[in-house]
Scaffold this motif. Structure first.
Motif, mmCIF file in Angstrom:
data_model
loop_
_atom_site.group_PDB
_atom_site.id
_atom_site.type_symbol
_atom_site.label_atom_id
_atom_site.label_comp_id
_atom_site.label_asym_id
_atom_site.label_seq_id
_atom_site.Cartn_x
_atom_site.Cartn_y
_atom_site.Cartn_z
ATOM 1 N N HIS A 61 0.853 -1.184 0.000
ATOM 2 C CA HIS A 61 0.000 0.000 0.000
ATOM 3 C C HIS A 61 0.893 1.239 0.000
ATOM 4 N N ALA A 62 0.418 2.303 -0.614
ATOM 5 C CA ALA A 62 1.110 3.582 -0.564
ATOM 6 C C ALA A 62 0.439 4.468 0.479
ATOM 7 N N LEU A 63 1.219 4.983 1.389
ATOM 8 C CA LEU A 63 0.769 5.981 2.352
ATOM 9 C C LEU A 63 1.227 7.343 1.840
ATOM 10 N N VAL A 64 0.310 8.263 1.656
ATOM 11 C CA VAL A 64 0.621 9.572 1.101
ATOM 12 C C VAL A 64 0.300 10.629 2.151
ATOM 13 N N VAL A 65 1.288 11.460 2.469
ATOM 14 C CA VAL A 65 1.112 12.435 3.545
ATOM 15 C C VAL A 65 2.075 13.596 3.334
ATOM 16 N N ALA B 278 6.253 16.446 0.479
ATOM 17 C CA ALA B 278 5.252 15.422 0.206
ATOM 18 C C ALA B 278 5.920 14.064 0.329
ATOM 19 N N VAL B 279 5.276 13.145 1.031
ATOM 20 C CA VAL B 279 5.856 11.834 1.293
ATOM 21 C C VAL B 279 4.983 10.752 0.676
ATOM 22 N N VAL B 280 5.624 9.822 -0.030
ATOM 23 C CA VAL B 280 4.961 8.595 -0.489
ATOM 24 C C VAL B 280 5.733 7.436 0.136
ATOM 25 N N TRP B 281 5.065 6.718 1.028
ATOM 26 C CA TRP B 281 5.697 5.619 1.765
ATOM 27 C C TRP B 281 4.992 4.322 1.377
ATOM 28 N N ARG C 217 1.282 -4.434 6.997
ATOM 29 C CA ARG C 217 1.703 -3.410 7.972
ATOM 30 C C ARG C 217 0.784 -2.199 7.976
ATOM 31 N N LEU C 218 -0.119 -2.134 7.027
ATOM 32 C CA LEU C 218 -0.916 -0.925 6.839
ATOM 33 C C LEU C 218 -1.702 -0.543 8.081
ATOM 34 N N TYR D 46 -3.602 3.788 -0.551
ATOM 35 C CA TYR D 46 -4.240 3.016 -1.618
ATOM 36 C C TYR D 46 -3.364 1.808 -1.944
ATOM 37 N N PRO D 47 -3.979 0.705 -2.415
ATOM 38 C CA PRO D 47 -3.200 -0.489 -2.757
ATOM 39 C C PRO D 47 -2.420 -0.276 -4.043
ATOM 40 N N LEU D 48 -1.299 -0.977 -4.175
ATOM 41 C CA LEU D 48 -0.430 -0.809 -5.328
ATOM 42 C C LEU D 48 -0.479 -2.032 -6.229
#
Length: 410
Positions: A195-199, A235-238, A244-245, A280-282
Protein backbone atom coordinates in the motif's frame (compact mmCIF):
# COMPACT_ATOMS: atom_id res chain seq x y z
CA UNK A 1 -32.08 15.56 -30.04
CA UNK A 2 -28.74 13.71 -29.85
CA UNK A 3 -25.72 16.03 -30.04
CA UNK A 4 -22.81 14.87 -32.22
CA UNK A 5 -19.14 15.63 -31.62
CA UNK A 6 -15.87 14.72 -33.26
CA UNK A 7 -14.34 13.57 -29.98
CA UNK A 8 -15.91 12.74 -26.61
CA UNK A 9 -13.52 12.61 -23.64
CA UNK A 10 -14.86 10.89 -20.53
CA UNK A 11 -12.90 12.05 -17.50
CA UNK A 12 -12.10 15.71 -16.88
CA UNK A 13 -9.15 15.07 -14.58
CA UNK A 14 -5.60 16.14 -15.37
CA UNK A 15 -5.15 13.80 -18.35
CA UNK A 16 -8.56 14.42 -19.91
CA UNK A 17 -8.32 18.19 -19.46
CA UNK A 18 -4.83 18.22 -20.99
CA UNK A 19 -6.05 16.34 -24.06
CA UNK A 20 -9.06 18.65 -24.41
CA UNK A 21 -6.83 21.73 -24.35
CA UNK A 22 -4.31 20.23 -26.79
CA UNK A 23 -7.10 19.46 -29.27
CA UNK A 24 -8.33 23.05 -29.11
CA UNK A 25 -4.78 24.30 -29.70
CA UNK A 26 -4.45 22.23 -32.87
CA UNK A 27 -3.07 24.34 -35.70
CA UNK A 28 -4.25 22.07 -38.54
CA UNK A 29 -7.80 21.08 -37.68
CA UNK A 30 -10.84 22.15 -35.73
CA UNK A 31 -12.35 19.53 -33.45
CA UNK A 32 -15.78 19.61 -31.88
CA UNK A 33 -14.97 18.18 -28.45
CA UNK A 34 -17.11 17.22 -25.47
CA UNK A 35 -15.38 16.83 -22.09
CA UNK A 36 -17.51 14.82 -19.65
CA UNK A 37 -16.72 14.96 -15.93
CA UNK A 38 -18.77 13.58 -13.04
CA UNK A 39 -17.60 16.27 -10.58
CA UNK A 40 -17.79 20.03 -10.85
CA UNK A 41 -14.56 21.54 -12.14
CA UNK A 42 -12.93 24.44 -10.28
CA UNK A 43 -12.33 27.49 -12.43
CA UNK A 44 -10.14 30.56 -12.11
CA UNK A 45 -13.19 32.69 -11.22
CA UNK A 46 -13.50 31.05 -7.79
CA UNK A 47 -10.86 33.20 -6.15
CA UNK A 48 -7.12 32.82 -5.56
CA UNK A 49 -5.77 29.34 -4.98
CA UNK A 50 -4.16 28.73 -1.59
CA UNK A 51 -2.93 25.16 -1.17
CA UNK A 52 -3.89 23.57 2.15
CA UNK A 53 -1.38 21.63 4.20
CA UNK A 54 -2.94 18.34 3.12
CA UNK A 55 -3.27 19.00 -0.61
CA UNK A 56 -2.27 16.06 -2.85
CA UNK A 57 0.57 16.70 -5.29
CA UNK A 58 2.06 15.31 -8.49
CA UNK A 59 5.72 15.20 -9.49
CA UNK A 60 6.06 16.77 -12.95
CA UNK A 61 9.31 15.97 -14.74
CA UNK A 62 11.37 18.58 -16.56
CA UNK A 63 9.99 17.16 -19.82
CA UNK A 64 6.42 17.67 -18.59
CA UNK A 65 7.20 21.25 -17.65
CA UNK A 66 8.41 21.88 -21.21
CA UNK A 67 5.17 20.43 -22.60
CA UNK A 68 3.01 22.55 -20.30
CA UNK A 69 5.06 25.61 -21.23
CA UNK A 70 4.21 24.97 -24.88
CA UNK A 71 0.55 24.72 -23.90
CA UNK A 72 0.76 28.10 -22.15
CA UNK A 73 -0.30 26.83 -18.71
CA UNK A 74 2.99 26.42 -16.86
CA UNK A 75 3.12 30.08 -15.77
CA UNK A 76 -0.09 29.55 -13.75
CA UNK A 77 1.34 26.41 -12.09
CA UNK A 78 4.85 27.71 -11.43
CA UNK A 79 4.09 29.75 -8.26
CA UNK A 80 2.98 26.53 -6.54
CA UNK A 81 5.79 24.30 -7.84
CA UNK A 82 8.51 22.96 -5.58
CA UNK A 83 11.64 22.44 -7.68
CA UNK A 84 13.79 19.29 -7.39
CA UNK A 85 17.36 20.50 -7.82
CA UNK A 86 18.95 17.30 -6.49
CA UNK A 87 17.97 13.65 -5.99
CA UNK A 88 19.43 11.38 -3.31
CA UNK A 89 18.86 7.63 -3.82
CA UNK A 90 19.83 5.11 -1.14
CA UNK A 91 18.98 1.78 0.47
CA UNK A 92 18.31 1.65 4.19
CA UNK A 93 21.19 0.21 6.19
CA UNK A 94 23.51 -0.08 3.17
CA UNK A 95 26.55 1.95 2.16
CA UNK A 96 25.72 2.60 -1.50
CA UNK A 97 24.03 5.85 -2.57
CA UNK A 98 23.60 7.99 -5.66
CA UNK A 99 23.41 11.78 -5.71
CA UNK A 100 22.21 13.56 -8.82
CA UNK A 101 22.53 17.33 -9.32
CA UNK A 102 20.31 19.12 -11.84
CA UNK A 103 23.05 21.65 -12.53
CA UNK A 104 25.20 18.81 -13.89
CA UNK A 105 22.57 18.46 -16.63
CA UNK A 106 22.47 22.22 -17.22
CA UNK A 107 19.09 22.55 -15.50
CA UNK A 108 17.65 24.35 -12.51
CA UNK A 109 15.52 21.34 -11.61
CA UNK A 110 14.93 17.71 -12.61
CA UNK A 111 11.22 18.29 -12.04
CA UNK A 112 8.63 20.00 -9.89
CA UNK A 113 6.16 18.91 -7.21
CA UNK A 114 2.87 20.70 -7.87
CA UNK A 115 -0.46 20.44 -6.01
CA UNK A 116 -2.99 18.55 -8.12
CA UNK A 117 -5.51 21.33 -7.54
CA UNK A 118 -3.09 23.92 -8.94
CA UNK A 119 -2.54 21.82 -12.07
CA UNK A 120 -6.27 21.25 -12.43
CA UNK A 121 -7.28 24.88 -11.98
CA UNK A 122 -4.63 26.01 -14.47
CA UNK A 123 -5.92 23.57 -17.06
CA UNK A 124 -9.60 24.31 -16.46
CA UNK A 125 -8.98 28.06 -16.68
CA UNK A 126 -7.27 27.48 -20.05
CA UNK A 127 -10.29 25.56 -21.31
CA UNK A 128 -12.57 28.57 -20.93
CA UNK A 129 -13.61 30.43 -24.04
CA UNK A 130 -12.97 27.78 -26.73
CA UNK A 131 -15.94 27.82 -29.10
CA UNK A 132 -15.44 24.20 -30.20
CA UNK A 133 -15.23 22.75 -26.68
CA UNK A 134 -18.26 21.77 -24.62
CA UNK A 135 -17.63 20.93 -20.96
CA UNK A 136 -20.39 18.76 -19.51
CA UNK A 137 -20.13 18.80 -15.71
CA UNK A 138 -21.34 17.42 -13.44
CA UNK A 139 -22.31 14.64 -15.83
CA UNK A 140 -21.86 10.91 -15.35
CA UNK A 141 -21.14 8.68 -18.33
CA UNK A 142 -23.34 5.70 -17.49
CA UNK A 143 -22.63 3.51 -20.52
CA UNK A 144 -21.20 3.57 -24.02
CA UNK A 145 -21.61 1.50 -27.15
CA UNK A 146 -20.61 1.43 -30.78
CA UNK A 147 -23.06 2.94 -33.28
CA UNK A 148 -22.97 3.72 -37.03
CA UNK A 149 -21.72 7.28 -36.38
CA UNK A 150 -18.99 6.19 -33.94
CA UNK A 151 -19.61 5.83 -30.20
CA UNK A 152 -22.82 6.59 -28.34
CA UNK A 153 -22.42 7.68 -24.70
CA UNK A 154 -25.35 7.74 -22.26
CA UNK A 155 -25.12 10.57 -19.74
CA UNK A 156 -26.85 11.24 -16.43
CA UNK A 157 -26.97 14.92 -15.46
CA UNK A 158 -28.86 15.12 -12.20
CA UNK A 159 -32.37 13.88 -12.99
CA UNK A 160 -31.81 14.23 -16.72
CA UNK A 161 -30.58 11.45 -19.00
CA UNK A 162 -29.51 11.87 -22.60
CA UNK A 163 -27.15 10.50 -25.25
CA UNK A 164 -24.28 12.11 -27.11
CA UNK A 165 -22.29 10.66 -30.02
CA UNK A 166 -18.63 11.04 -30.91
CA UNK A 167 -16.61 9.76 -33.86
CA UNK A 168 -13.98 8.92 -31.24
CA UNK A 169 -14.44 8.12 -27.55
CA UNK A 170 -11.49 8.67 -25.21
CA UNK A 171 -11.70 7.03 -21.78
CA UNK A 172 -9.62 8.92 -19.22
CA UNK A 173 -11.83 7.98 -16.28
CA UNK A 174 -9.40 6.18 -14.01
CA UNK A 175 -7.92 2.78 -13.35
CA UNK A 176 -11.22 1.02 -12.77
CA UNK A 177 -13.10 2.26 -15.80
CA UNK A 178 -16.58 0.75 -15.87
CA UNK A 179 -16.92 1.89 -19.48
CA UNK A 180 -13.77 -0.01 -20.50
CA UNK A 181 -15.12 -3.06 -18.70
CA UNK A 182 -18.40 -2.59 -20.57
CA UNK A 183 -16.48 -2.90 -23.84
CA UNK A 184 -14.95 -6.14 -22.58
CA UNK A 185 -11.45 -4.68 -22.31
CA UNK A 186 -9.53 -6.66 -19.72
CA UNK A 187 -6.45 -5.50 -17.81
CA UNK A 188 -3.40 -7.35 -16.62
CA UNK A 189 -2.98 -6.92 -12.87
CA UNK A 190 0.12 -7.61 -10.81
CA UNK A 191 -0.46 -7.09 -7.11
CA UNK A 192 2.67 -5.77 -5.43
CA UNK A 193 1.32 -6.70 -1.99
CA UNK A 194 1.93 -3.12 -0.90
CA UNK A 195 0.00 0.00 0.00
CA UNK A 196 1.11 3.58 -0.56
CA UNK A 197 0.77 5.98 2.35
CA UNK A 198 0.62 9.57 1.10
CA UNK A 199 1.11 12.43 3.55
CA UNK A 200 2.58 15.93 3.77
CA UNK A 201 5.04 16.76 6.53
CA UNK A 202 6.79 19.83 7.91
CA UNK A 203 10.46 19.71 8.84
CA UNK A 204 12.68 21.44 11.37
CA UNK A 205 14.76 22.94 8.53
CA UNK A 206 14.65 23.74 4.81
CA UNK A 207 14.56 20.81 2.39
CA UNK A 208 16.95 22.73 0.08
CA UNK A 209 14.97 21.42 -2.91
CA UNK A 210 16.43 17.92 -2.51
CA UNK A 211 14.25 14.86 -3.20
CA UNK A 212 15.03 11.66 -1.31
CA UNK A 213 14.26 8.16 -2.58
CA UNK A 214 15.10 5.42 -0.08
CA UNK A 215 14.48 1.73 -0.57
CA UNK A 216 13.54 0.05 2.68
CA UNK A 217 12.56 -3.40 3.87
CA UNK A 218 9.36 -4.29 2.01
CA UNK A 219 9.00 -1.04 0.08
CA UNK A 220 10.34 2.48 -0.45
CA UNK A 221 9.87 5.98 0.87
CA UNK A 222 10.11 9.20 -1.14
CA UNK A 223 10.35 12.72 0.28
CA UNK A 224 9.58 15.38 -2.35
CA UNK A 225 10.09 19.14 -1.82
CA UNK A 226 6.98 21.33 -1.79
CA UNK A 227 6.81 25.06 -2.35
CA UNK A 228 6.14 26.66 1.04
CA UNK A 229 7.27 29.56 3.18
CA UNK A 230 10.61 28.49 4.59
CA UNK A 231 10.85 25.54 2.19
CA UNK A 232 10.21 23.23 5.13
CA UNK A 233 7.34 21.16 3.74
CA UNK A 234 7.63 17.87 1.85
CA UNK A 235 5.25 15.42 0.21
CA UNK A 236 5.86 11.83 1.29
CA UNK A 237 4.96 8.60 -0.49
CA UNK A 238 5.70 5.62 1.76
CA UNK A 239 5.09 2.16 0.31
CA UNK A 240 4.71 -0.61 2.87
CA UNK A 241 3.71 -4.29 2.85
CA UNK A 242 -0.07 -4.55 3.02
CA UNK A 243 0.09 -6.46 6.29
CA UNK A 244 1.70 -3.41 7.97
CA UNK A 245 -0.92 -0.93 6.84
CA UNK A 246 -3.40 -1.11 9.70
CA UNK A 247 -0.67 -0.98 12.33
CA UNK A 248 0.68 2.27 10.88
CA UNK A 249 -2.78 3.78 10.47
CA UNK A 250 -3.56 3.02 14.13
CA UNK A 251 -0.69 5.25 15.31
CA UNK A 252 -1.32 8.78 16.50
CA UNK A 253 0.42 11.60 14.60
CA UNK A 254 3.45 11.58 16.91
CA UNK A 255 3.83 7.82 16.61
CA UNK A 256 3.48 7.97 12.82
CA UNK A 257 6.09 10.74 12.60
CA UNK A 258 8.48 8.63 14.67
CA UNK A 259 7.90 5.56 12.47
CA UNK A 260 8.42 7.61 9.31
CA UNK A 261 11.54 9.28 10.69
CA UNK A 262 13.03 5.85 11.35
CA UNK A 263 12.80 5.05 7.63
CA UNK A 264 14.60 8.14 6.36
CA UNK A 265 16.85 9.12 9.27
CA UNK A 266 17.72 12.72 10.11
CA UNK A 267 19.28 13.79 6.82
CA UNK A 268 16.07 15.73 6.19
CA UNK A 269 16.01 17.23 9.67
CA UNK A 270 13.30 16.40 12.19
CA UNK A 271 9.65 15.80 11.22
CA UNK A 272 7.66 18.32 13.27
CA UNK A 273 4.17 18.03 11.75
CA UNK A 274 2.25 15.30 9.95
CA UNK A 275 -0.88 15.92 7.90
CA UNK A 276 -3.80 13.70 6.97
CA UNK A 277 -2.78 10.26 5.73
CA UNK A 278 -4.21 8.83 2.52
CA UNK A 279 -3.53 5.30 1.33
CA UNK A 280 -4.24 3.02 -1.62
CA UNK A 281 -3.20 -0.49 -2.76
CA UNK A 282 -0.43 -0.81 -5.33
CA UNK A 283 -0.75 -2.83 -8.50
CA UNK A 284 0.80 -2.75 -11.93
CA UNK A 285 -2.19 -2.52 -14.26
CA UNK A 286 -2.02 -2.41 -18.04
CA UNK A 287 -5.00 -2.59 -20.39
CA UNK A 288 -4.82 -5.45 -22.88
CA UNK A 289 -6.23 -3.09 -25.51
CA UNK A 290 -5.52 0.64 -25.57
CA UNK A 291 -7.16 1.30 -28.92
CA UNK A 292 -9.90 -0.20 -31.00
CA UNK A 293 -12.17 1.23 -33.67
CA UNK A 294 -13.58 4.48 -32.29
CA UNK A 295 -12.02 4.05 -28.83
CA UNK A 296 -8.83 5.02 -26.93
CA UNK A 297 -7.85 4.46 -23.30
CA UNK A 298 -5.67 7.10 -21.62
CA UNK A 299 -4.17 7.70 -18.19
CA UNK A 300 -4.79 5.13 -15.47
CA UNK A 301 -7.37 3.48 -17.71
CA UNK A 302 -4.46 2.44 -19.94
CA UNK A 303 -1.71 1.87 -17.37
CA UNK A 304 -1.29 2.33 -13.63
CA UNK A 305 2.29 2.29 -12.36
CA UNK A 306 3.99 1.93 -8.99
CA UNK A 307 4.75 5.43 -7.64
CA UNK A 308 8.39 4.60 -6.83
CA UNK A 309 9.81 6.62 -9.75
CA UNK A 310 7.00 9.17 -10.01
CA UNK A 311 6.64 8.66 -13.77
CA UNK A 312 3.01 7.52 -14.11
CA UNK A 313 1.42 10.91 -14.76
CA UNK A 314 4.34 12.10 -16.88
CA UNK A 315 3.87 9.10 -19.17
CA UNK A 316 0.13 9.76 -19.39
CA UNK A 317 0.80 13.39 -20.32
CA UNK A 318 3.04 12.29 -23.20
CA UNK A 319 0.38 9.77 -24.27
CA UNK A 320 -2.29 12.48 -24.39
CA UNK A 321 -0.21 14.86 -26.49
CA UNK A 322 0.95 12.15 -28.90
CA UNK A 323 -2.71 11.21 -29.35
CA UNK A 324 -3.55 14.86 -30.10
CA UNK A 325 -0.70 14.90 -32.62
CA UNK A 326 -1.98 11.79 -34.42
CA UNK A 327 -5.55 13.12 -34.53
CA UNK A 328 -4.25 16.41 -35.88
CA UNK A 329 -2.78 14.50 -38.84
CA UNK A 330 -6.15 13.07 -39.93
CA UNK A 331 -7.09 14.13 -43.44
CA UNK A 332 -10.75 14.56 -42.48
CA UNK A 333 -12.59 14.44 -39.16
CA UNK A 334 -14.46 11.38 -40.42
CA UNK A 335 -11.20 9.45 -39.97
CA UNK A 336 -10.78 10.27 -36.28
CA UNK A 337 -12.05 6.93 -34.99
CA UNK A 338 -10.29 4.84 -37.62
CA UNK A 339 -7.65 2.31 -36.64
CA UNK A 340 -5.09 3.75 -39.05
CA UNK A 341 -4.96 6.98 -37.02
CA UNK A 342 -5.21 5.28 -33.63
CA UNK A 343 -2.56 2.69 -34.44
CA UNK A 344 -0.25 5.51 -35.55
CA UNK A 345 -0.61 7.02 -32.09
CA UNK A 346 -0.01 3.71 -30.34
CA UNK A 347 3.05 2.91 -32.47
CA UNK A 348 4.62 6.22 -31.46
CA UNK A 349 4.05 5.65 -27.75
CA UNK A 350 4.57 1.93 -27.31
CA UNK A 351 8.35 2.19 -26.86
CA UNK A 352 7.95 5.02 -24.33
CA UNK A 353 5.30 3.07 -22.45
CA UNK A 354 7.33 -0.13 -22.39
CA UNK A 355 10.48 1.65 -21.26
CA UNK A 356 8.72 3.56 -18.47
CA UNK A 357 6.67 0.62 -17.21
CA UNK A 358 9.67 -1.73 -17.28
CA UNK A 359 11.92 0.71 -15.44
CA UNK A 360 9.33 1.38 -12.72
CA UNK A 361 8.51 -2.30 -12.24
CA UNK A 362 12.16 -3.29 -12.42
CA UNK A 363 13.18 -0.92 -9.62
CA UNK A 364 10.59 -2.43 -7.29
CA UNK A 365 11.66 -5.99 -8.05
CA UNK A 366 15.39 -5.24 -7.90
CA UNK A 367 15.18 -3.58 -4.48
CA UNK A 368 12.44 -5.88 -3.20
CA UNK A 369 14.38 -9.12 -3.51
CA UNK A 370 16.33 -10.33 -0.49
CA UNK A 371 19.53 -12.06 -1.54
CA UNK A 372 23.21 -11.44 -0.93
CA UNK A 373 24.17 -11.27 -4.59
CA UNK A 374 21.32 -8.89 -5.50
CA UNK A 375 22.25 -6.70 -2.55
CA UNK A 376 25.78 -6.49 -3.93
CA UNK A 377 24.49 -5.63 -7.39
CA UNK A 378 22.28 -2.88 -5.95
CA UNK A 379 25.09 -1.33 -3.96
CA UNK A 380 27.52 -1.58 -6.87
CA UNK A 381 24.91 0.00 -9.14
CA UNK A 382 24.28 2.95 -6.82
CA UNK A 383 27.99 3.61 -6.43
CA UNK A 384 28.62 3.15 -10.18
CA UNK A 385 26.05 5.81 -11.02
CA UNK A 386 28.20 8.30 -9.13
CA UNK A 387 31.36 7.19 -10.93
CA UNK A 388 30.17 6.58 -14.50
CA UNK A 389 29.07 9.81 -16.22
CA UNK A 390 27.23 8.07 -19.06
CA UNK A 391 25.17 5.85 -16.72
CA UNK A 392 24.47 8.78 -14.44
CA UNK A 393 23.33 10.92 -17.37
CA UNK A 394 20.97 8.16 -18.56
CA UNK A 395 19.49 7.80 -15.09
CA UNK A 396 19.06 11.57 -14.92
CA UNK A 397 17.29 11.61 -18.30
CA UNK A 398 14.81 9.06 -16.96
CA UNK A 399 14.20 11.25 -13.90
CA UNK A 400 13.74 14.30 -16.16
CA UNK A 401 11.13 12.47 -18.27
CA UNK A 402 12.77 13.52 -21.51
CA UNK A 403 11.16 11.55 -24.32
CA UNK A 404 13.16 10.54 -27.37
CA UNK A 405 10.58 12.29 -29.54
CA UNK A 406 8.48 15.14 -28.18
CA UNK A 407 4.87 15.31 -29.44
CA UNK A 408 3.98 17.95 -32.04
CA UNK A 409 0.29 18.62 -31.57
CA UNK A 410 0.18 22.30 -32.53
Amino acid sequence: MTRHYDIVIVGGGLVGATLALALQQSSRRRFQVALVEAHSLQTSSEGPFTPSFDVRSTALSHGSRLLYERMGVWSAMAPYAGGISAIHVSEQGKWGATRLQAREQGLDAFGYVVPNAAIGRSLVASLEGWADLTVLTPAEAVSAESCPEGMRVSLREGERERDIVGRLLVLADGGRSSLAEGFGIASRHEDYGQHALVVNVSLSRSHDNIAYERFIDGGAVAFLPLASEGNDRMAVVWTVPSNRLQGLLSLNKAGFAEALQSQIGYRIGRIVQVGDINHYPLTLQTAQEQVREGLVLLGNSAHTLHPVAGQGYNLSLRDALHLAEALNEAVTNEELGGLSILNKYLARQQADQKRTVTASDGLIKLFGEKSVWLESIRQFGLISLNLAPAAKRRFAEYAMGVAERAPQWR
